[in-house]
Scaffold this motif. Structure first.
Motif, short mmCIF file in Angstrom:
data_model
loop_
_atom_site.label_atom_id
_atom_site.label_comp_id
_atom_site.label_asym_id
_atom_site.label_seq_id
_atom_site.Cartn_x
_atom_site.Cartn_y
_atom_site.Cartn_z
N GLU A 191 13.99 -6.00 -6.23
CA GLU A 191 12.95 -5.51 -7.14
C GLU A 191 12.25 -4.29 -6.58
OE1 GLU A 191 8.88 -7.12 -9.34
OE2 GLU A 191 10.08 -8.47 -8.10
N LEU A 192 11.89 -4.35 -5.28
CA LEU A 192 11.24 -3.19 -4.68
C LEU A 192 12.19 -2.01 -4.58
CD1 LEU A 192 9.12 -4.81 -1.82
CD2 LEU A 192 8.34 -3.93 -4.01
N LEU A 193 13.46 -2.28 -4.34
CA LEU A 193 14.43 -1.20 -4.26
C LEU A 193 14.58 -0.50 -5.62
CD1 LEU A 193 16.51 0.29 -2.52
CD2 LEU A 193 18.21 -1.42 -3.22
N ASN A 194 14.61 -1.31 -6.68
CA ASN A 194 14.69 -0.72 -8.02
C ASN A 194 13.44 0.10 -8.34
OD1 ASN A 194 17.21 -1.86 -8.51
ND2 ASN A 194 16.32 -3.75 -9.36
N ARG A 195 12.25 -0.42 -7.95
CA ARG A 195 11.01 0.31 -8.21
C ARG A 195 10.97 1.62 -7.45
NH1 ARG A 195 7.72 1.86 -11.93
NH2 ARG A 195 5.53 2.00 -11.29
N GLN A 196 11.50 1.61 -6.22
CA GLN A 196 11.53 2.85 -5.44
C GLN A 196 12.41 3.89 -6.12
OE1 GLN A 196 13.75 2.81 -1.84
NE2 GLN A 196 12.27 4.11 -0.75
N ARG A 197 13.55 3.45 -6.64
CA ARG A 197 14.44 4.38 -7.33
C ARG A 197 13.79 4.91 -8.61
NH1 ARG A 197 20.08 0.92 -6.63
NH2 ARG A 197 20.34 1.30 -4.37
N GLU A 198 13.02 4.03 -9.33
CA GLU A 198 12.33 4.47 -10.54
C GLU A 198 11.29 5.53 -10.23
OE1 GLU A 198 10.74 0.94 -12.14
OE2 GLU A 198 12.65 0.16 -12.90
N LEU A 199 10.49 5.29 -9.16
CA LEU A 199 9.46 6.27 -8.80
C LEU A 199 10.09 7.59 -8.37
CD1 LEU A 199 6.93 4.03 -6.85
CD2 LEU A 199 6.70 4.96 -9.15
N GLU B 211 11.48 -3.84 6.35
CA GLU B 211 11.17 -5.21 6.82
C GLU B 211 11.93 -6.25 6.00
OE1 GLU B 211 7.31 -8.21 7.12
OE2 GLU B 211 7.06 -6.09 6.54
N LEU B 212 11.96 -6.07 4.67
CA LEU B 212 12.64 -7.04 3.82
C LEU B 212 14.14 -7.06 4.07
CD1 LEU B 212 10.79 -6.62 0.40
CD2 LEU B 212 10.79 -8.63 1.87
N ARG B 213 14.72 -5.90 4.36
CA ARG B 213 16.17 -5.84 4.60
C ARG B 213 16.55 -6.69 5.81
NH1 ARG B 213 16.37 -0.83 5.28
NH2 ARG B 213 16.57 -0.27 3.07
N ARG C 187 16.10 -11.80 -1.17
CA ARG C 187 16.99 -10.83 -1.80
C ARG C 187 16.40 -10.34 -3.13
NH1 ARG C 187 20.83 -13.92 -2.79
NH2 ARG C 187 21.69 -13.92 -0.68
N ASP C 188 15.78 -11.27 -3.91
CA ASP C 188 15.18 -10.86 -5.19
C ASP C 188 14.04 -9.88 -4.99
OD1 ASP C 188 16.96 -12.49 -6.47
OD2 ASP C 188 15.56 -14.18 -6.72
N GLN D 21 6.12 5.53 -0.57
CA GLN D 21 6.13 5.45 0.89
C GLN D 21 5.85 4.03 1.37
OE1 GLN D 21 3.29 8.35 2.21
NE2 GLN D 21 4.50 10.11 1.47
N GLU D 22 4.92 3.38 0.73
CA GLU D 22 4.62 2.00 1.12
C GLU D 22 5.81 1.08 0.82
OE1 GLU D 22 1.09 1.03 -0.96
OE2 GLU D 22 -0.23 2.20 0.34
N ILE D 23 6.50 1.33 -0.30
CA ILE D 23 7.67 0.52 -0.64
C ILE D 23 8.78 0.73 0.39
CG2 ILE D 23 9.51 0.25 -2.33
CD1 ILE D 23 7.49 0.68 -4.52
N GLU D 24 8.98 1.98 0.86
CA GLU D 24 10.02 2.27 1.85
C GLU D 24 9.78 1.49 3.13
OE1 GLU D 24 13.32 3.66 3.63
OE2 GLU D 24 12.76 3.92 1.53
N ALA D 25 8.52 1.47 3.59
CA ALA D 25 8.21 0.71 4.79
C ALA D 25 8.42 -0.79 4.57
CB ALA D 25 6.76 0.99 5.21
N ARG D 26 8.12 -1.24 3.41
CA ARG D 26 8.29 -2.66 3.09
C ARG D 26 9.77 -3.02 2.97
NH1 ARG D 26 5.92 -7.41 3.86
NH2 ARG D 26 6.16 -8.85 2.09
#
Length: 710
Positions: free
Chosen positions: A400-408, A217-219, A395-396, A209-214
């Motif tokens: 990275e956060l997008l990949n981690r979200q998919r892994e979780l 903003e990053l997008r 972008r990096d 959930q924290e990654i989704e909110a982040r």
């Protein structure tokens, strides 16, 4: 002149210590050791003389403890077993936010300690609603106070501990109900497993959930950075040439490379031209290989062939022969052709040289123009590079956060649990501890109570009974034991009623007899208080020594209660200074001479202590030493006669009587302090040989043997 078997202790031992010891004499005095040790023989005697008391007390205490323990310890114990599996199982390549506990001993112990905390117990109280339970429900007016009280009571009934160094955790509940114990143990074990599993899954969900909110903003930041870089690139008309270069940068690099090659070509053409120009048409074979021409080589080959033929023909036919002339004409034509070819080669080299110079100059102009253009765009390109780097960094992070979200998202619900209940608790069929253990425990505690009672009882009794107790008095050594002879010792005896202590005096008087040198000896017989048989022992010693052939004087230095009217004696000699012989009484039947206490001429207001402490007493004793071998002074009790210290100071040896099992160590301590002696010989009097057997079997046997011989 103390007994050879009597052990002398220094005054550093302290009389007060002996007074505090009472009769609890269970240790052996140190010899060369710096400390005392428990004497097994003394312990055995202690058990023998207190056996009935110990057994009776133990039986009563054991019965009472067993009866109480049946009601107090009627508890049921149930245990659920939880196992932490150290093996790591993976369903996916990527793990969760929190890894498994693993096989670390500290981590497992930390898990146990957390489970013992109030937070875990409070969750268990709320889950089972224990505040309403009649057994666990705490006290308190407010709900929170009642809840805290319930948590405290639960902590005393629930034990969570690691089993040795294994990966097994025991969750043990103790209540007054078998079903309640099993239910509580299983609930606590389940709560422990659920908490650990929720800790990992909850952490993964919260992190997602924290990654989704982040990411939101990053997008936006990535889009803004890329748009700014694209806008500046369009404004500058910058085109990417691949591999991180712009088209202008690639052009400058290529022009620079072409200029270098053109410069090298121009230098090479110039060198060729100048070489050909310098060598001329007649260079012949000296022309470098790089400047050789196939046509020129062919012409020179033909010229050489014709020259050879002309020479041969001229030799044979002569120089004027037409054939020779024809050959010469051909040779002249070849020379013209060679010269024309060389001229053509020089012209061609010059043309190539001029073209190379022109190309080099053109490339140099183009490079300068491109460099000028690049210099004008430099600051803007720096800004463009900064924008592109910022966009790349954003972008990096985003990727990275997008990949981690998919892994979780993939791991969620697939994480294996490393902690589980391997053995649920079942309702116990027996109480804990069992009645056998309660009986054993009650018996052990009963024996301890019996021993404690016996030890305390003897510790409170301060009367002296053994030689070691007396020897622990400062400077005291035990000479021997005298038996209880009946009622005769309780009063002042006459010669007719004097009990015969001769068999028991042999060893005592061996050290009291005068030496072979002939010097007389003065003995003081004293005790703590009256009635301890002092006069009886003094008379017996006098009789025993007189029977051995010594001239013995027995001085009565204390007033006898049975004498109503005092005669002429010691006090009269000390008061009036009359001749000593006038007061001496010959006891022919006993064999000794007697000096009574006297006091016939002494006034009532006279001080007995003053008479006993004067020089007259010393002079009287010195005179008696001239006439007698042994002077036995029947002295006053140390605690009742103030002049006992003066008599002790004049005596060569003091024999201190202790009434066995009646005189206390504190009284003896006070008496010896008053006598102020460095050494004193102690004699136990009125000893019950049968009872002594429980304290000193050897001495008791010796007294029994002497009684049988008598």
């Amino acid at each position: 002149m103390t007994n050879s078997r009597a052990t002398k202790n220094s005054q550093s031992t302290g009389r007060a210590g002996a007074a505090a010891d009472g009769v609890l004499d269970l240790w052996r005095e140190p010899s060369r050791r710096a400390y005392a040790i428990i004497d097994p023989g003394a312990v055995w005697l202690f058990l023998r003389r207190n056996a009935l008391r110990i057994l009776t007390t133990s039986a009563i205490a054991s019965a009472a403890l067993f009866g109480a323990s049946i009601f107090i310890f009627k508890k049921y114990t149930a245990t659920a077993i939880v196992m932490v599996d150290p093996r790591s199982a993976r369903v996916t390549k990527s793990g969760g936010v929190i890894s498994n506990i693993g096989g670390d001993a500290i981590a497992i112990e930390s898990l146990v300690q957390v489970a013992k905390g109030e937070g875990f117990l409070a969750e268990l109280v709320d889950a089972l609603d224990l505040t309403k339970d009649p057994y666990f429900g705490g006290r308190g007016d407010e709900p929170e106070a009642k809840r805290l009280s319930t948590v405290e009571k639960l902590a005393s009934k629930l034990a969570i501990a690691r089993r040795g160094t294994t990966y097994v955790i025991d969750v043990t509940a103790v209540t007054n109900s078998a079903e309640a114990s099993a239910r509580l143990a299983n609930a606590a074990a389940k709560q422990l497993v659920v908490d650990q599993n929720e800790l990992r899954t909850g952490a993964s969900s919260k992190t997602a959930q924290e990654i989704e909110a982040r990411l939101t903003e990053l997008r936006g930041r990535v889009n803004r950075a890329e748009e700014a870089a694209a806008e500046l690139k369009a404004r500058l008309k910058v085109t990417d040439a691949g591999q991180g270069y712009t088209l202008l940068e690639r052009r400058i690099a290529e022009l620079n490379q072409q200029l270098v090659l053109a410069g090298a070509g121009a230098a090479e053409a110039r060198a060729r031209f100048e070489t050909l120009k310098k060598l001329g048409p007649n260079a012949g074979e000296s022309l470098p290989q790089s400047l050789q021409s196939p046509v020129l080589a062919t012409l020179r080959g033909d010229y050489a062939r014709l020259s050879s033929q002309s020479a041969d023909q001229a030799t044979v036919l002569g120089p004027r022969h037409p054939e020779v002339l024809r050959l010469n004409a051909q040779m002249a034509d070849l020379r013209r052709q060679i010269s024309a070819e060389f001229t053509r080669m020089i012209a061609s080299a010059k043309t190539a040289f001029l073209e190379a110079q022109e190309r080099e100059a053109d490339l140099s102009r183009q490079l300068k123009a491109a460099q000028t253009e690049s210099g004008e765009l430099g600051p803007q390109m720096v800004k463009l590079g900064e924008l592109e780097r910022e966009a790349k960094a954003e972008r990096d992070v985003y990727e990275e956060l997008l990949n981690r979200q998919r892994e979780l998202a993939q791991v969620k619900g697939l994480e294996p649990s490393d902690i589980r209940i391997v053995s649920p608790a079942t309702p116990p069929t027996k109480t804990s501890p069992s009645r056998i253990l309660l009986a054993i425990g009650s018996t052990v505690l009963g024996l301890i109570a019996g021993l404690a009672y016996a030890i305390a009882r003897e510790w409170r009794q301060t009367t002296l009974r053994t030689a070691s107790q007396a020897e622990r008095l400062g400077g005291a050594g035990v000479l021997g034991f005298l038996p209880l002879m009946g009622a005769a010792q309780a009063k002042e005896p006459s010669d007719d009623t004097l009990p015969n202590l001769t068999p028991w005096l042999a060893e005592i008087c061996a050290d009291l007899a005068p030496d072979a040198g002939g010097e007389s000896v003065t003995l003081l017989i004293s005790s703590t208080r009256r009635g301890e048989g002092r006069s009886t022992v003094a008379a017996n010693i006098a009789v025993y020594l007189a029977q051995g052939g010594d001239r013995v004087l027995l001085i009565e230095a204390d007033k006898s209660d049975h004498v109503r009217k005092p005669g002429f004696g010691l006090l009269d000699i000390l008061d009036s200074g009359e001749n000593l012989r006038s007061a001496l009484v010959d006891q022919a039947s006993a064999g000794y001479t007697f000096l009574p206490y006297g006091g016939r001429t002494v006034a009532r207001e006279s001080s007995i202590g003053g008479l006993m402490s004067g020089l007259t007493l010393r002079a009287t004793l010195n005179l008696a030493r001239l006439w007698f071998d042994v002077i036995v002074i029947d002295g006053p009790p140390a605690l009742e006669g103030p002049h006992a210290r003066f008599l002790a100071a004049q005596a060569d040896q003091t024999v201190f009587l202790v009434e066995w099992d009646k005189t206390s160590a504190a009284e003896v301590d006070a008496a010896l302090e008053r006598l102020d002696l460095n050494e004193v010989a102690v004699v136990y009097n009125k000893v019950d040989a049968k009872r002594l057997r429980l304290y000193d079997p050897e001495q008791s046997q010796q007294m029994t043997d002497l009684a049988a011989a008598a």
